[in-house]
Write an enzyme that holds these catalytic residues in place. Sequence first.
Site, PDB file in Angstrom:
ATOM      1  N   ARG A  39      48.207  45.540  44.316  1.00  0.00           N
ATOM      2  CA  ARG A  39      48.605  46.888  44.712  1.00  0.00           C
ATOM      3  C   ARG A  39      50.000  46.846  45.310  1.00  0.00           C
ATOM      4  O   ARG A  39      50.374  45.899  45.990  1.00  0.00           O
ATOM      5  CB  ARG A  39      47.624  47.464  45.739  1.00  0.00           C
ATOM      6  CG  ARG A  39      46.308  47.923  45.132  1.00  0.00           C
ATOM      7  CD  ARG A  39      45.409  48.580  46.158  1.00  0.00           C
ATOM      8  NE  ARG A  39      44.988  47.635  47.172  1.00  0.00           N
ATOM      9  CZ  ARG A  39      45.488  47.533  48.388  1.00  0.00           C
ATOM     10  NH1 ARG A  39      46.439  48.383  48.795  1.00  0.00           N
ATOM     11  NH2 ARG A  39      45.054  46.624  49.219  1.00  0.00           N
ATOM     12  N   TYR A  50      47.428  47.755  36.878  1.00  0.00           N
ATOM     13  CA  TYR A  50      46.607  46.826  37.646  1.00  0.00           C
ATOM     14  C   TYR A  50      45.698  47.481  38.683  1.00  0.00           C
ATOM     15  O   TYR A  50      46.135  48.331  39.453  1.00  0.00           O
ATOM     16  CB  TYR A  50      47.506  45.815  38.367  1.00  0.00           C
ATOM     17  CG  TYR A  50      46.683  44.722  38.986  1.00  0.00           C
ATOM     18  CD1 TYR A  50      46.203  43.682  38.210  1.00  0.00           C
ATOM     19  CD2 TYR A  50      46.316  44.776  40.322  1.00  0.00           C
ATOM     20  CE1 TYR A  50      45.396  42.716  38.748  1.00  0.00           C
ATOM     21  CE2 TYR A  50      45.503  43.797  40.874  1.00  0.00           C
ATOM     22  CZ  TYR A  50      45.051  42.766  40.078  1.00  0.00           C
ATOM     23  OH  TYR A  50      44.237  41.812  40.611  1.00  0.00           O
ATOM     24  N   GLY A  51      44.473  47.014  38.742  1.00  0.00           N
ATOM     25  CA  GLY A  51      43.520  47.267  39.844  1.00  0.00           C
ATOM     26  C   GLY A  51      43.681  48.602  40.532  1.00  0.00           C
ATOM     27  O   GLY A  51      43.693  49.661  39.905  1.00  0.00           O
ATOM     28  N   LYS A  58      40.612  53.028  45.050  1.00  0.00           N
ATOM     29  CA  LYS A  58      41.303  53.318  46.302  1.00  0.00           C
ATOM     30  C   LYS A  58      41.864  54.745  46.294  1.00  0.00           C
ATOM     31  O   LYS A  58      41.829  55.445  47.307  1.00  0.00           O
ATOM     32  CB  LYS A  58      42.430  52.312  46.530  1.00  0.00           C
ATOM     33  CG  LYS A  58      41.951  50.862  46.613  1.00  0.00           C
ATOM     34  CD  LYS A  58      40.800  50.720  47.544  1.00  0.00           C
ATOM     35  CE  LYS A  58      40.614  49.378  48.197  1.00  0.00           C
ATOM     36  NZ  LYS A  58      39.924  48.330  47.525  1.00  0.00           N
ATOM     37  N   HIS A 112      36.610  51.889  53.813  1.00  0.00           N
ATOM     38  CA  HIS A 112      36.828  50.640  53.054  1.00  0.00           C
ATOM     39  C   HIS A 112      35.782  49.614  53.534  1.00  0.00           C
ATOM     40  O   HIS A 112      36.117  48.644  54.209  1.00  0.00           O
ATOM     41  CB  HIS A 112      38.250  50.158  53.339  1.00  0.00           C
ATOM     42  CG  HIS A 112      38.735  49.070  52.429  1.00  0.00           C
ATOM     43  ND1 HIS A 112      39.845  48.309  52.707  1.00  0.00           N
ATOM     44  CD2 HIS A 112      38.275  48.608  51.242  1.00  0.00           C
ATOM     45  CE1 HIS A 112      40.062  47.430  51.735  1.00  0.00           C
ATOM     46  NE2 HIS A 112      39.117  47.579  50.842  1.00  0.00           N
ATOM     47  N   SER A 141      41.800  43.990  52.633  1.00  0.00           N
ATOM     48  CA  SER A 141      41.720  43.424  51.285  1.00  0.00           C
ATOM     49  C   SER A 141      41.749  41.899  51.336  1.00  0.00           C
ATOM     50  O   SER A 141      42.545  41.308  52.063  1.00  0.00           O
ATOM     51  CB  SER A 141      42.901  43.924  50.459  1.00  0.00           C
ATOM     52  OG  SER A 141      42.849  45.330  50.404  1.00  0.00           O
ATOM     53  N   CYS A 198      39.583  39.857  52.620  1.00  0.00           N
ATOM     54  CA  CYS A 198      39.153  39.287  53.901  1.00  0.00           C
ATOM     55  C   CYS A 198      37.643  39.123  53.985  1.00  0.00           C
ATOM     56  O   CYS A 198      37.089  38.984  55.082  1.00  0.00           O
ATOM     57  CB  CYS A 198      39.670  40.125  55.057  1.00  0.00           C
ATOM     58  SG  CYS A 198      41.455  39.965  55.246  1.00  0.00           S
ATOM     59  N   ASP A 257      32.885  47.300  48.646  1.00  0.00           N
ATOM     60  CA  ASP A 257      34.268  47.715  48.911  1.00  0.00           C
ATOM     61  C   ASP A 257      34.404  49.097  49.556  1.00  0.00           C
ATOM     62  O   ASP A 257      35.272  49.290  50.377  1.00  0.00           O
ATOM     63  CB  ASP A 257      35.074  47.685  47.601  1.00  0.00           C
ATOM     64  CG  ASP A 257      36.583  47.651  47.823  1.00  0.00           C
ATOM     65  OD1 ASP A 257      37.043  46.823  48.633  1.00  0.00           O
ATOM     66  OD2 ASP A 257      37.295  48.451  47.194  1.00  0.00           O
ATOM     67  N   SER A 263      43.690  37.112  41.315  1.00  0.00           N
ATOM     68  CA  SER A 263      42.967  37.318  40.051  1.00  0.00           C
ATOM     69  C   SER A 263      41.600  37.917  40.374  1.00  0.00           C
ATOM     70  O   SER A 263      41.060  37.703  41.466  1.00  0.00           O
ATOM     71  CB  SER A 263      42.834  36.003  39.282  1.00  0.00           C
ATOM     72  OG  SER A 263      42.306  34.984  40.104  1.00  0.00           O
ATOM     73  N   ARG A 264      41.058  38.671  39.429  1.00  0.00           N
ATOM     74  CA  ARG A 264      39.867  39.488  39.727  1.00  0.00           C
ATOM     75  C   ARG A 264      38.840  39.405  38.615  1.00  0.00           C
ATOM     76  O   ARG A 264      39.167  39.146  37.460  1.00  0.00           O
ATOM     77  CB  ARG A 264      40.292  40.959  39.872  1.00  0.00           C
ATOM     78  CG  ARG A 264      41.253  41.229  41.013  1.00  0.00           C
ATOM     79  CD  ARG A 264      40.526  41.642  42.251  1.00  0.00           C
ATOM     80  NE  ARG A 264      41.370  41.637  43.446  1.00  0.00           N
ATOM     81  CZ  ARG A 264      40.967  42.076  44.630  1.00  0.00           C
ATOM     82  NH1 ARG A 264      39.743  42.556  44.777  1.00  0.00           N
ATOM     83  NH2 ARG A 264      41.756  42.017  45.673  1.00  0.00           N
TER      84      ARG A 264
END
Length: 584
Positions: free
Chosen positions: A69, A197-198, A206, A226, A248, A250, A275, A366-367
């Site tokens: 992000r 991306y994401g 988000k 969150h 994020s 954590c 999340d 990476s996800r």
Amino acid sequence: MTTNASVRRWVKEVARMCGPADVVWCDGSEAERERLLEVAVRAGDLIPLDQRRLPGCYLHRSDPNDVARTEHLTFICCRERDDAGPTNHWMAPAEGYDRLSKILSGSMEGRTMYVIPFVMGPPDSNFSKVGIQVTDSVYVVLNMRMMTRMGAVAWEHLGTSDAFTRGLHSKGDLNADRRYICHFPEDNTIWSVGSGYGGNALLSKKCMSLRIASYMGRHEGWLAEHMLIIGVESPDGEVTYICGAFPSACGKTNLSMLVPPTSMKGWRVYTLGDDIAWLRVGPDGRLWAVNPEAGFFGVVPGTSSKTNPNAMAAIQRNTLYTNVALRPDGTVWWEGHDDPPPRTALDWRGRPWTPSHDELAAHPNSRFTTPARQCPSLSPEWENPTGVPISAILFGSRRQKLLPLVYQASSWQHGTFLGATLASETTAAITGAVGVVRRDPMAMLAFCGYNMADYWAHWLSMEKRASHLPKVFRVNWFRRDEKGRFLWPGFGENLRVLKWVIERCRGDGEAEETPIGYVPTPSAIGGKELDVSKHVLEELLRVDREGWLTNLRNQAEFFAKFEDRLPAGIREEHEALARRLKMK
Ligand code: GTP
Ligand code: SPV
Ligand code: MN
């Protein structure tokens, strides 16, 4: 397609601006999934993995400049700058629309525009919200069909209403100079351009479920957070529901799928969300939580059968991997994987890699994208339309020093203060420096769709709306020694902290009252089986007055930014903390 006139009008408008070659209305069906996978493979957007070992799994490599992000390019576009507040980037709505429409004009030329209708929240819940995203990215469509409930279910939920979030997304040319993620909360609208991306591109996540939803929640009397959601079953069979906000990367996904250590017999953790949580006051005066999402978009590095066996099980099929390494046998690898480093591989950019390389094989952000249903620890309550009643809220951060393993707030107001003062070391989930401590209130710094001071006031106001609010705790799994080694084993052993949290919710659990809050006694956390020395445990639970006095000044500087919008309750708690710390 739908007969909803507002939807048709809006889709026509955005198509006119973006100029795609054709428009495809997504239905969320299996046939559509297969068709899109084919399109994505042909275009080189997806690489099929070994379909025998990883059925339904694909690898996506994002543009190397588009891997996390980009908070500096994320804007709240509301009429008054002060309504966005000092922690958000702000742009006037007219300027936002103007700047982005110049980039979006013709941006889909020669491309297909997909229209994705989706519901956030269980389909049969009054609390759920409909969004519609248009996008020119097949990768985004394939992600959205896992992360949301997509297709006909959304048209049914919406009916003839025009109450849907309007999400316009185009990859544009992926140039960071022309990348913007703009939110127009007053128009229930999101425009995102220049990233695939994401959190920049999956607008349900988000953008809608936190930034837009937090704004809605303020007006409608609820909270969009969150947070992970779990149910923890104790040996007596009772399940206690807990939410946890961590910045994020954590530890939300890991905690949400926790597997108890073998020494803690009779304990079990059920996953409801990893999340995002939407929290509403129920008729019983408690806070009830729903996970609006339907999948997990999780951090890959560090995921193994030791750290997170539930995630490992979930990602063996129907999973999209983004920016991991590819082994010659068509399977994937990353730092922290069960297997040792492969002799050769292609790194996340697709370049030849060997273990002697200085560079990482997988990108640190990476996800994996995987449907929630594939998670073995998924709770039978995860789609309950009214949610689950929350007994405790955790605010967690990544801090090498100072912050104890766990401590408890003395009241809701104090708990709100503990959330408001959350600070954490930055991670690879956002572009920029890693490991820098920054204030991240409620882990919402980047996700609150309005002025953070008003958001704290909204939190404080829950006391008037709800009679049985959750107990609030701070946790930190990330303390380190002088050599940089973790002091706390983390992962499954975090259940020991949850056990104390649950005891405190039931009115037991040994604690000591300190200036910062209630801290457990070492014996309340430790046990024979825990491989942590008494000395280390004491260090993990120590309150360092000198360190806290320095912290106090830093809190004051942060709060000063909000000027007279800072709620009195937060100021009171800050002053009370100062008094307690200075008292000997
Ligand atoms: P986002 O998806 O970005 O919101 O991240 P998240 O909060 O869900 O974090 P996640 O659970 O994916 O964890 C991020 C990183 O922290 C991973 O590399 C984990 O292996 C690591 N991690 C998670 N829990 C622990 C823990 O208890 N101790 C330690 N040392 N590391 C942890
Ligand atoms: C986070 O950064 O908190 C994430 C990943 O969960 S993203 O979807 O990119 O926001
Ligand atoms: Mn997250």
